[in-house]
Design a protein around this motif. Sequence first.
Motif, short mmCIF file in Angstrom:
data_model
loop_
_atom_site.label_atom_id
_atom_site.label_comp_id
_atom_site.label_asym_id
_atom_site.label_seq_id
_atom_site.Cartn_x
_atom_site.Cartn_y
_atom_site.Cartn_z
N ILE A 181 -0.16 2.78 -6.10
CA ILE A 181 -0.42 3.10 -4.99
C ILE A 181 0.01 3.31 -3.95
CG2 ILE A 181 -2.08 3.05 -2.59
CD1 ILE A 181 -4.62 2.05 -4.11
N PHE A 182 1.99 2.64 -3.76
CA PHE A 182 2.10 2.34 -2.69
C PHE A 182 3.79 3.23 -3.24
CE2 PHE A 182 0.27 -1.69 -0.90
CZ PHE A 182 -0.65 -1.24 0.35
N ARG A 183 4.13 3.61 -4.40
CA ARG A 183 4.44 4.51 -5.49
C ARG A 183 4.36 5.35 -5.44
NH1 ARG A 183 5.22 6.92 -10.24
NH2 ARG A 183 3.35 4.75 -10.75
N LEU A 184 2.84 5.96 -5.35
CA LEU A 184 2.66 7.22 -5.00
C LEU A 184 2.55 7.65 -3.10
CD1 LEU A 184 1.18 9.28 -7.40
CD2 LEU A 184 -0.93 8.46 -6.49
N PHE A 185 2.09 6.52 -2.67
CA PHE A 185 2.24 7.15 -0.54
C PHE A 185 3.25 6.12 -0.13
CE2 PHE A 185 -1.82 8.13 -2.63
CZ PHE A 185 -1.35 9.42 -2.57
N PRO A 186 4.14 6.32 -0.75
CA PRO A 186 5.16 4.70 0.40
C PRO A 186 5.02 4.79 1.42
CG PRO A 186 6.49 6.50 -1.26
CD PRO A 186 5.30 7.05 -1.19
N ASP A 187 4.71 6.22 2.55
CA ASP A 187 4.23 5.61 3.69
C ASP A 187 3.59 4.69 3.98
OD1 ASP A 187 6.00 6.91 4.50
OD2 ASP A 187 4.54 8.77 5.13
N LEU A 188 2.52 4.11 3.15
CA LEU A 188 1.21 3.78 3.80
C LEU A 188 1.45 2.07 3.23
CD1 LEU A 188 -1.27 5.05 1.26
CD2 LEU A 188 -0.98 4.93 3.90
N LYS A 189 2.36 1.63 2.54
CA LYS A 189 3.26 0.46 2.59
C LYS A 189 3.67 -0.10 3.55
CE LYS A 189 5.84 -3.25 -0.40
NZ LYS A 189 6.06 -2.91 -1.92
N ARG A 190 4.01 0.54 5.05
CA ARG A 190 4.36 0.04 5.97
C ARG A 190 3.71 0.45 6.86
NH1 ARG A 190 5.85 4.52 8.78
NH2 ARG A 190 6.70 6.38 8.14
N LEU A 191 2.23 0.81 6.63
CA LEU A 191 1.52 0.55 8.47
C LEU A 191 0.27 -0.16 7.80
CD1 LEU A 191 1.66 5.26 7.70
CD2 LEU A 191 2.74 3.65 9.06
N VAL A 192 -0.08 -1.09 6.68
CA VAL A 192 -0.84 -1.89 5.93
C VAL A 192 -1.24 -2.85 7.69
CG1 VAL A 192 -0.15 -1.91 3.86
CG2 VAL A 192 0.67 -3.65 5.68
N THR A 193 -0.34 -2.68 8.55
CA THR A 193 -0.96 -3.33 9.51
C THR A 193 -1.80 -3.04 10.86
OG1 THR A 193 0.80 -4.17 10.61
CG2 THR A 193 0.24 -5.58 8.89
N LEU A 194 -0.91 -1.31 10.85
CA LEU A 194 -2.17 -0.99 11.66
C LEU A 194 -3.05 0.12 10.77
CD1 LEU A 194 1.01 2.46 12.00
CD2 LEU A 194 0.63 -0.17 13.15
N ARG A 195 -4.93 0.08 12.22
CA ARG A 195 -5.27 0.44 12.46
C ARG A 195 -5.43 1.74 11.95
NH1 ARG A 195 -7.22 0.36 17.75
NH2 ARG A 195 -9.23 1.99 17.20
N GLY A 196 -6.19 2.14 10.98
CA GLY A 196 -6.78 3.80 10.61
C GLY A 196 -7.26 4.78 11.12
N GLY A 197 -7.32 4.71 12.15
CA GLY A 197 -7.54 5.62 13.97
C GLY A 197 -6.21 5.40 13.90
N SER A 198 -5.43 4.77 14.35
CA SER A 198 -3.93 5.52 14.37
C SER A 198 -3.32 6.35 13.91
CB SER A 198 -3.31 3.92 15.15
OG SER A 198 -2.52 3.20 14.20
N LEU A 199 -3.39 6.53 12.30
CA LEU A 199 -2.48 7.09 11.36
C LEU A 199 -2.63 8.61 11.31
CD1 LEU A 199 -3.08 5.77 7.85
CD2 LEU A 199 -2.17 5.00 9.71
N SER A 200 -1.48 9.96 11.49
CA SER A 200 -1.42 10.56 11.23
C SER A 200 -2.10 11.48 10.63
CB SER A 200 -0.30 11.44 11.46
OG SER A 200 -0.03 11.25 9.89
N GLY A 201 -2.31 12.77 11.08
CA GLY A 201 -3.75 13.63 9.56
C GLY A 201 -3.48 13.71 8.47
N GLY A 202 -1.65 13.60 8.49
CA GLY A 202 -1.35 13.24 6.46
C GLY A 202 -1.47 12.01 6.00
N GLN A 203 -0.90 10.81 6.89
CA GLN A 203 -1.33 9.44 6.34
C GLN A 203 -2.66 9.26 6.61
OE1 GLN A 203 0.43 7.76 9.68
NE2 GLN A 203 2.57 7.56 9.40
N GLN A 204 -3.99 9.92 7.16
CA GLN A 204 -4.78 9.55 6.81
C GLN A 204 -5.80 9.68 6.38
OE1 GLN A 204 -7.82 9.96 10.38
NE2 GLN A 204 -6.76 8.64 11.59
N GLN A 205 -5.13 11.76 5.25
CA GLN A 205 -5.38 11.82 3.63
C GLN A 205 -4.40 10.74 3.01
OE1 GLN A 205 -7.81 13.50 1.61
NE2 GLN A 205 -7.45 15.35 3.49
N MET A 206 -3.50 10.50 3.06
CA MET A 206 -3.30 10.07 1.95
C MET A 206 -4.23 8.46 2.02
SD MET A 206 1.18 10.31 2.45
CE MET A 206 1.68 11.87 2.69
#
Lengths: 340, 234
Positions: free
Chosen positions: B117-142
């Motif tokens: 998953i993190f190889r497919l969407f590397p951005d998500l790895k550094r965001l793991v502690t953030l709330r879903g609602g605070s992500l951008s639209g693209g990050q939420q889609q990932m």
Amino acid sequence: MLKSLVPAGRGSVATSVALIGAILLFALYAANFSPGIFAITLLSGLLRAMLLFLVAAGLSLIFGLMDILNFAQGGYFMLGAYITFDIVHPDAGVIPFGGFISDPTLRFAFAIMVATLVGAALGYVLERGLLRPLYKRALFQLVLTFGVSIILLEVVKFLWGPSPYSWTVRLPIQEAQFRIFDTPFSTYRLFVIAMGLLLMAGVTVLLRRTRIGIIIRAGVQDPEMVSALGINVRAVFTLVFTLGCALAAFGGGVAVPFLGATNSLGSTFLLASIAVIVLGGLGSFEGTAVGSVVVGLGWAAMEQFSARPEIGTVLASMSPMLLLALVLLLRPKGLFGEDR
Amino acid sequence: MTDVLTLSGVHTFINQFHILEGVDFTVPAGSITVLLGRNGAGKTTTLRTIMGMTPPSAGDVLFNGASIKSRAPYTIARLGVGYVPEHRAIFRELTVLENLRISERAKGDLDRTSDFIFRLFPDLKRLVTLRGGSLSGGQQQMLAVARALVSDNHLLLIDEPSEGLAPVIIEQLMAAIRELAADKTVLLVEQNFRVASRLADRYVIIDDGHSVQSGLMPDLIQDEATVQRYLGVA
């Protein structure tokens, strides 16, 4: 769909702190600036807050997750009180097996356990047997839980009669007292406050640190999506409903030694608990916890204020609704609430 | 190629509205099949019907040859169907990690799949502690797609993955979906024909609640009249 169980935003925390601060100042004034009376008012407020929390936590979780305002929640509190009273007073009531335990403290602990289990069992039956066929029919559910609350009241009147019962068995923990600023306060009441705080912490840990807690918090926002991830949301509904009713019955059990067993317990605590969950922000567990403290402290402060001969006692019983109106004027969505 | 999914004569009502009025198509294993059609044609309802959220009133839905038409969504998911809904439906109050954890169907699912998953969407790895609602639209889609990859799903239903996203994010998502199709079957709804035509190898056109045409994507790209008629794309 909806957003709740919200982490505290700055505005929510600031308003809550300001409100509690104002209530404490008012309590100090109501206590004529006497440290002893002020401390007792504070402890009485916390005691009431914990009892309110035990009813309101279930009400809030059930509403947040299932969109059901469970009017029967107060009935479970009342039933818990009567069952506990009856088992501890074997010669006065209708439940025969309380007399087998001679030690009153053990009998009391056993009675609370039975009351909690009966609350859980009835909650399970209500959710699985009656509410489940009515999902997506909000009005029917509302009428049903209201009907169940009336049935619980009538069953209690049938079994124990309409007259109130006063607690007469003296438990050692009730006899014990401690002094704060030279004013005595019951150790048992302090024990109830501590137990309420422990339960508050326990439910918080359950919601924040466990898988079932994550599922409940997600389910509050979007139960359909939770189901699409392979989770049986209806089983979670049943668990939360059962837990909520058990908490209310437990609350009635621990409250009966000082409140007595009366027919009006259910409606009194239900109304105040509805004020708590709306004031705290519908569906927000943090809001319910803070709302319980706000209403409990406000109620106790107003009771102390009402002790003056020129003030009527009606103000104290109105205080939950007065506080609710005040908070909704300041924050229309409640202290920790968001759009629903 | 065997068919992972078969819809035959599916009719679906939402309240009193007859949304699907006869939908028939198959999704072969290992394919990327796209549902095309104008707004309100019934594409999203088709995915929701497969998922058991709006069960069909008539017809049948077969997954790996077995009927799933009267099953609850959670039992369909447990068969190995992952769902990425329209508008993502991220749990906004949960952290990214909690959003992934809740998708585990067996203990250790996330530990097993997190590298992928993190190889497919590397951005998500550094965001793991953030709330879903605070992500951008693209990050939420990932995150929404990643959530469907935590457990062992054989079929992914993805609704409008490119909706509201910047072109660079769409490219990233397309690359990820292509990689997923190496060992999964994908059925997606995509309004953007340019994206759909580059991503999918098969198509089904839904029009006014009916499946009106299906086949291979290269054939549709050549058929300008059909594209113009049903999708309004010149």
